[in-house]
Design a protein around this motif. Structure first.
Motif, PDB file in Angstrom:
ATOM      1  N   HIS A  81     -71.605   7.755 -11.259  1.00  0.00           N
ATOM      2  CA  HIS A  81     -71.599   6.396 -10.719  1.00  0.00           C
ATOM      3  C   HIS A  81     -70.656   6.255  -9.527  1.00  0.00           C
ATOM      4  CE1 HIS A  81     -71.967   2.010 -10.814  1.00  0.00           C
ATOM      5  NE2 HIS A  81     -70.648   1.917 -10.814  1.00  0.00           N
ATOM      6  N   GLU A 103     -69.452   1.265  -2.203  1.00  0.00           N
ATOM      7  CA  GLU A 103     -70.454   0.878  -3.194  1.00  0.00           C
ATOM      8  C   GLU A 103     -71.869   0.869  -2.618  1.00  0.00           C
ATOM      9  OE1 GLU A 103     -70.634  -2.217  -6.975  1.00  0.00           O
ATOM     10  OE2 GLU A 103     -69.639  -2.865  -5.132  1.00  0.00           O
ATOM     11  N   ASN A 132     -74.730   2.701  -4.645  1.00  0.00           N
ATOM     12  CA  ASN A 132     -75.083   2.038  -5.899  1.00  0.00           C
ATOM     13  C   ASN A 132     -75.818   0.727  -5.660  1.00  0.00           C
ATOM     14  OD1 ASN A 132     -73.871   4.098  -7.326  1.00  0.00           O
ATOM     15  ND2 ASN A 132     -71.988   2.970  -7.740  1.00  0.00           N
TER      16      ASN A 132
END
Length: 339
Positions: free
Chosen positions: A86, A231, A234
């Protein structure tokens, strides 16, 4: 007025960055004082964590905050970092960020564990620790000085699970499975109640629509710019969750909210009828919890003594419900906007 002192113990992944920015903005507003950041392996190897923390401080314009490098492996069984995708391999989404100019200040000479011990000894009953990664550093501090946590004003932990729902495995939350022995030490040997934000709180009441994240990302400023970059993958792929999760941000927002309300100084976790409107956390539960170490499938699971069979007094106060509009205000602050 004396500001509450805060130490952040972190494995500096994407949501850690958000949480640290949140605390640093509160620091700038003189709502608290971040006196140190300690690092631990978890989302990535500790040398990446160190670099990520230095980048956060550089971005926030607070490079004077001391950084202590910490544990590079778990207490017993080394963690396989390839199990976590992640946060990317470097913890910051493999975003290919440019070198920092000017170069960051070097790490403190002391190890993170000694830093924790010395700072808490220097400021007894004045320091709140926010633990956002595996609890290795804290467990080592407790093993070296069993009175360590008795001198804390508060301890806020993001980790564990309350219903047997896992993320990195079918039964365990990431931070606890990364170093379950450390989690067990901290839960069972901490001398004060632990304010714990479990996986379920971040997955349900703390989860927000991606539209909220998109709005936050439009904030102008260096905080939002860095958070958007790390980020980006993601947010584009959305392969992990159907809502936006900000696990560590929720734990730090709770800490800040309690500091601002004076609850820590009052020694109270009681919620009254006005808390739903005025406080971030609107429901908590106190109970005794430990960590499973031997299960073939359940290693790292936090086990709650719902039936009070252990005859132990509660050691955790866990978040059970959240005032979402108030949380969005804290997130706006973390991104560099107004609270």
């Amino acid at each position: 007025m004396v500001r509450t002192k805060v130490i952040i113990d972190t494995d500096a992944g994407i949501d850690d960055a958000l949480a640290i920015f949140m605390a640093l903005e509160a620091h700038k507003k003189k709502e608290l004082e971040v006196i140190a950041i300690t690092t631990v392996q978890g989302n990535t190897q500790v040398h990446h964590v160190n670099a990520n923390v230095q980048r956060i401080l550089h971005t926030a314009g607070l490079m004077e905050v001391p950084v202590y490098g910490g544990a590079y492996k778990s207490l017993v069984k080394p963690w396989d970092h390839s199990r976590q995708t992640h946060h990317g391999t470097d913890g910051f989404g493999d975003a290919s960020l440019p070198p920092l100019v000017p170069a960051p200040a070097p790490l403190q000479n002391q190890h993170a564990v000694w830093g924790l011990l010395s700072l808490v000894k220097k400021f007894p009953n004045e320091v709140v620790v926010a633990a956002l990664g595996p609890l290795t550093n804290l467990a080592l501090a407790i093993n070296l000085d069993p009175s360590f946590t008795s001198n804390l004003l508060g301890l806020y932990v993001m980790g564990g699970n309350t219903t047997g729902l896992g993320n990195v495995s079918s039964a365990a939350e990431f931070n606890f499975e990364c170093d379950p022995e450390a989690a067990k030490v901290v839960l069972e040997e901490t001398c004060i109640p632990i304010h714990l934000t479990p996986w379920e709180a971040t997955l349900y009441p703390g989860a927000l629509p991606y539209t909220v994240r998109n709005e936050l990302g439009q904030t102008n400023g260096p905080n939002a710019e860095l958070l958007n970059k790390i980020e980006a993958r993601n947010l584009e792929q959305r392969e992990f969750f159907d809502k936006w999760l900000s696990c560590d941000g929720l734990a730090v927002a709770w800490m800040i909210d309690d500091i601002k309300s004076g609850k820590l100084q009052q020694g109270s976790s009681h919620l009254d009828k006005n808390d739903e409107e005025n406080c971030l956390v609107t429901a908590v539960k106190s109970c005794y919890a430990s960590v499973e170490l031997s299960g073939e499938i359940t290693r790292g699971q936090m086990v709650i003594d719902h039936l009070q069979k252990a005859h132990q007094k509660p050691n955790i106060i866990f978040m059970d419900d959240v005032n979402s509009p108030r949380y969005v205000q804290y997130l706006q602050m973390a991104f560099g906007g107004q609270f």
